[in-house]
Scaffold this motif. Structure first.
Motif, PDB file in Angstrom:
ATOM      1  N   GLU A 214       0.817  -1.224   0.000  1.00 57.38           N
ATOM      2  CA  GLU A 214       0.000   0.000   0.000  1.00 57.38           C
ATOM      3  C   GLU A 214       0.846   1.268   0.000  1.00 57.38           C
ATOM      4  OE1 GLU A 214      -2.604  -3.069   2.194  1.00 57.38           O
ATOM      5  OE2 GLU A 214      -0.491  -2.547   2.146  1.00 57.38           O
ATOM      6  N   MET A 215       2.087   1.142   0.425  1.00 59.14           N
ATOM      7  CA  MET A 215       2.969   2.300   0.529  1.00 59.14           C
ATOM      8  C   MET A 215       3.567   2.708  -0.823  1.00 59.14           C
ATOM      9  SD  MET A 215       4.678   0.934   4.054  1.00 59.14           S
ATOM     10  CE  MET A 215       5.815   2.244   4.418  1.00 59.14           C
ATOM     11  N   LEU A 216       3.571   1.807  -1.784  1.00 60.20           N
ATOM     12  CA  LEU A 216       4.154   2.094  -3.092  1.00 60.20           C
ATOM     13  C   LEU A 216       3.498   3.292  -3.778  1.00 60.20           C
ATOM     14  CD1 LEU A 216       4.676  -1.490  -4.519  1.00 60.20           C
ATOM     15  CD2 LEU A 216       6.457   0.191  -4.010  1.00 60.20           C
ATOM     16  N   ALA A 217       2.221   3.484  -3.587  1.00 60.34           N
ATOM     17  CA  ALA A 217       1.499   4.586  -4.228  1.00 60.34           C
ATOM     18  C   ALA A 217       2.026   5.950  -3.808  1.00 60.34           C
ATOM     19  CB  ALA A 217       0.011   4.486  -3.910  1.00 60.34           C
TER      20      ALA A 217
ATOM     21  N   LEU B  73      -1.678   9.940   5.984  1.00 61.24           N
ATOM     22  CA  LEU B  73      -1.499   8.612   5.403  1.00 61.24           C
ATOM     23  C   LEU B  73      -1.901   7.512   6.377  1.00 61.24           C
ATOM     24  CD1 LEU B  73       1.808   8.808   3.359  1.00 61.24           C
ATOM     25  CD2 LEU B  73      -0.537   9.315   2.684  1.00 61.24           C
ATOM     26  N   ARG B  74      -2.820   6.709   5.898  1.00 59.63           N
ATOM     27  CA  ARG B  74      -3.252   5.519   6.629  1.00 59.63           C
ATOM     28  C   ARG B  74      -3.355   4.384   5.619  1.00 59.63           C
ATOM     29  NH1 ARG B  74      -5.150   5.607  11.817  1.00 59.63           N
ATOM     30  NH2 ARG B  74      -5.157   7.653  12.770  1.00 59.63           N
ATOM     31  N   CYS B  75      -3.201   3.169   6.080  1.00 64.07           N
ATOM     32  CA  CYS B  75      -3.283   1.999   5.208  1.00 64.07           C
ATOM     33  C   CYS B  75      -4.710   1.858   4.675  1.00 64.07           C
ATOM     34  CB  CYS B  75      -2.879   0.752   5.993  1.00 64.07           C
ATOM     35  SG  CYS B  75      -2.910  -0.758   5.009  1.00 64.07           S
ATOM     36  N   ASP B  76      -4.840   1.652   3.364  1.00 66.78           N
ATOM     37  CA  ASP B  76      -6.171   1.471   2.775  1.00 66.78           C
ATOM     38  C   ASP B  76      -6.580   0.001   2.726  1.00 66.78           C
ATOM     39  OD1 ASP B  76      -4.814   0.353   0.594  1.00 66.78           O
ATOM     40  OD2 ASP B  76      -5.283   2.006  -0.773  1.00 66.78           O
ATOM     41  N   GLY B  77      -5.683  -0.893   3.122  1.00 68.52           N
ATOM     42  CA  GLY B  77      -6.008  -2.312   3.205  1.00 68.52           C
ATOM     43  C   GLY B  77      -6.099  -3.034   1.873  1.00 68.52           C
ATOM     44  N   SER B  78      -5.755  -2.359   0.776  1.00 66.44           N
ATOM     45  CA  SER B  78      -5.912  -2.959  -0.548  1.00 66.44           C
ATOM     46  C   SER B  78      -5.076  -4.222  -0.745  1.00 66.44           C
ATOM     47  CB  SER B  78      -5.590  -1.930  -1.640  1.00 66.44           C
ATOM     48  OG  SER B  78      -4.262  -1.452  -1.503  1.00 66.44           O
TER      49      SER B  78
END
Length: 112
Positions: free
Chosen positions: A42-45, A81-86
């Motif tokens: 998720e951090m790559l974006a 920034l928070r994790c979107d869980g994708s």
């Protein structure tokens, strides 16, 4: 401009750029971690983008293996920034994301 060396210490309000995918991947071990902290898909974006440091991260807790608290070194949270869980089965917990200083570079306030 910014330095190629990772910032030693970051403070709330400082502007940072998330390093490129290639730069970050070069810091990771065989398990995709730096100092035990994973770089999540998720951090790559956020690679290449500029953010402000929201807070230094001093500790976290292990909610997966229930090993208790853990001290963090050279890590921060970035504003908004928070994790979107994708990449985690659509998890909707919205956890804070931990960024190691080595994955960031300082930028001039005017460059942000």
């Amino acid at each position: 401009m910014s330095s190629s060396q990772p910032p030693k210490s970051l403070c709330r309000g400082e502007s940072v750029r998330v390093r490129s995918r290639e730069e970050i991947l070069s810091t990771l071990d065989a398990n995709g971690r730096l100092d035990g902290l994973p770089f999540m898909p998720e951090m790559l974006a956020h690679c290449g983008q500029v953010f402000r440091v929201d807070a230094r991260a001093h500790k976290t807790c292990d909610t997966i293996h229930k090993t208790g608290g853990r001290r963090m070194k050279d890590a921060v949270h970035l504003e908004g920034l928070r994790c979107d869980g994708s990449a985690h089965g659509g998890c909707q917990a919205g956890c804070l994301i931990f960024f190691k200083n080595a994955w960031l570079e300082r930028v001039d306030a005017g460059a942000a």
